[in-house]
Design a protein around this motif. Structure first.
Motif, PDB file in Angstrom:
ATOM      1  N   MET A  91       0.889  -1.233   0.045  1.00  0.00           N
ATOM      2  CA  MET A  91       0.061   0.125  -0.082  1.00  0.00           C
ATOM      3  C   MET A  91       0.834   1.244  -0.003  1.00  0.00           C
ATOM      4  O   MET A  91       2.079   1.349   0.586  1.00  0.00           O
ATOM      5  CB  MET A  91      -0.973  -0.056   1.227  1.00  0.00           C
ATOM      6  N   ALA A  92       0.373   2.250  -0.667  1.00  0.00           N
ATOM      7  CA  ALA A  92       1.187   3.610  -0.788  1.00  0.00           C
ATOM      8  C   ALA A  92      -0.027   4.725  -0.857  1.00  0.00           C
ATOM      9  O   ALA A  92      -1.239   4.538  -0.918  1.00  0.00           O
ATOM     10  CB  ALA A  92       1.858   3.478  -1.790  1.00  0.00           C
ATOM     11  N   LEU A  93       0.646   5.963  -1.114  1.00  0.00           N
ATOM     12  CA  LEU A  93      -0.355   7.196  -1.113  1.00  0.00           C
ATOM     13  C   LEU A  93      -1.257   6.927  -2.161  1.00  0.00           C
ATOM     14  O   LEU A  93      -0.790   6.511  -3.223  1.00  0.00           O
ATOM     15  CB  LEU A  93       0.431   8.296  -1.296  1.00  0.00           C
ATOM     16  N   ALA A 146       7.557   5.822  -1.448  1.00  0.00           N
ATOM     17  CA  ALA A 146       7.525   4.566  -0.250  1.00  0.00           C
ATOM     18  C   ALA A 146       6.347   3.998  -0.233  1.00  0.00           C
ATOM     19  O   ALA A 146       5.096   4.590  -0.514  1.00  0.00           O
ATOM     20  CB  ALA A 146       7.787   5.477   1.068  1.00  0.00           C
ATOM     21  N   ALA A 147       6.259   2.672   0.411  1.00  0.00           N
ATOM     22  CA  ALA A 147       5.089   2.034   0.320  1.00  0.00           C
ATOM     23  C   ALA A 147       5.349   1.345   1.743  1.00  0.00           C
ATOM     24  O   ALA A 147       6.312   1.302   2.404  1.00  0.00           O
ATOM     25  CB  ALA A 147       4.963   0.629  -0.773  1.00  0.00           C
ATOM     26  N   GLU A 161      -3.578   3.540  -0.390  1.00  0.00           N
ATOM     27  CA  GLU A 161      -4.061   2.651  -1.592  1.00  0.00           C
ATOM     28  C   GLU A 161      -3.378   1.448  -1.805  1.00  0.00           C
ATOM     29  O   GLU A 161      -2.251   1.537  -1.684  1.00  0.00           O
ATOM     30  CB  GLU A 161      -4.089   3.659  -2.852  1.00  0.00           C
ATOM     31  N   ILE A 162      -4.241   0.269  -1.936  1.00  0.00           N
ATOM     32  CA  ILE A 162      -3.576  -0.998  -2.020  1.00  0.00           C
ATOM     33  C   ILE A 162      -3.167  -1.246  -3.530  1.00  0.00           C
ATOM     34  O   ILE A 162      -3.792  -0.986  -4.502  1.00  0.00           O
ATOM     35  CB  ILE A 162      -4.363  -1.998  -1.632  1.00  0.00           C
TER      36      ILE A 162
END
Length: 283
Positions: A91-93, A146-147, A161-162
């Motif tokens: 997941m990340a922005l 980055a995640a 958000e996945i």
């Protein structure tokens, strides 16, 4: 606080696997995060929470060591168990593309579980204190490169958000939890398959452990878990945690526990609770 005032405590941050277990088993309870396992036990013992959701072992990582050292001094009772398949998401922005990700933050065990996924995409693994905490960190950092690797609930909790679902390498990754409460449940031997958990210390005599456990074999009682650990600064592993299949009111279990008592200096019953259906699969 939930509408009915019921609270279940767990160790970790919101969005952690223990949080998910609380929601799965007790959806009508308010799940209360705690910093440490000691805090979880204290919350229930003080009445701040009515139940505790405690992870005790994982099919890959083995037992959760801290828990067994807290059990001897606790007044809580085991009243149930829950098996949960562990799934990890990248997941990340919001709006981030997966090919933009250069670093993935998570707990060391989660990173190890997703090693193939990260290697195939040339993503650098960065160790964090825990999975949900990694998601919170990524959300606050604001870095599109980055995640986090965490359970799906963490994405909801921290607005991420996945980008990829179920990225773990081992599909059998399962954690077993026990539910603990201030009072034991009233479970009859006729209510179905039961698990009995207890602690014991063997007497300081030759072959004490061998003799103490002999009654379970001779009476046909299946011991599904036996773990030892050091106590009181000694290198002699004289305290044991055990789980057996059966109820103390069943005659074979009664006889086995009586024989255990002959060769033990102390026995502490931790709980008698229904066996989870998934137990047979992992037995």
């Amino acid at each position: 606080m939930s509408g009915n005032g019921k609270v279940i405590a767990y160790q970790g941050e919101r969005g952690a696997n223990s949080h998910i277990a609380c929601k799965d088993v007790y959806p009508d309870f308010e799940a209360m995060p705690c910093r440490t396992f000691e805090d979880v036990f204290a919350a229930v013992e003080s009445g701040e929470a009515q139940l505790a959701m405690i992870p005790v072992e994982n099919t890959i990582a083995g037992r959760v060591g801290d828990i067994h050292h807290l059990l001897p001094g606790s007044s809580l009772h085991m009243i149930g168990e829950h098996f949960m398949r562990i799934k990890f998401q990248l997941m990340a922005l919001p709006g981030t593309k997966i090919d933009e990700i250069e670093q993935a933050y998570s707990h060391v065990m989660a990173l190890g579980q997703c090693r193939n996924f990260l290697r195939d995409r040339n993503i650098t693994a960065v160790t964090a204190a825990d999975t949900a905490g990694a998601a919170r960190f990524v959300a606050g950092q604001g870095d599109a490169k980055a995640a986090a690797i965490a359970p799906s609930l963490a994405a909801e909790e921290y607005g991420l958000e996945i980008l990829a679902h179920d990225i773990e390498d081992a599909q059998h990754n399962t954690t077993r939890f026990v539910i603990m409460a201030p009072e034991p449940i009233d479970l009859a031997a006729s209510d179905g398959k039961a698990v009995t958990a207890f602690l014991f210390q063997v007497r300081n005599i030759p072959s004490a452990l061998y003799k103490a456990l002999g009654g379970f074999a001779t009476n046909g009682v299946n011991m599904t878990k036996l773990e030892s650990y050091q106590i009181e600064g000694s290198f002699n592993a004289s305290q044991f945690y055990a789980e057996i299949e059966g109820h103390p009111d069943e005659r074979p279990v009664q006889l086995a526990l009586e024989e255990l008592g002959f060769f033990s200096s102390s026995i502490k019953l931790l709980g008698v609770y229904p066996a989870h259906p998934a137990r047979e699969r992992f037995g």
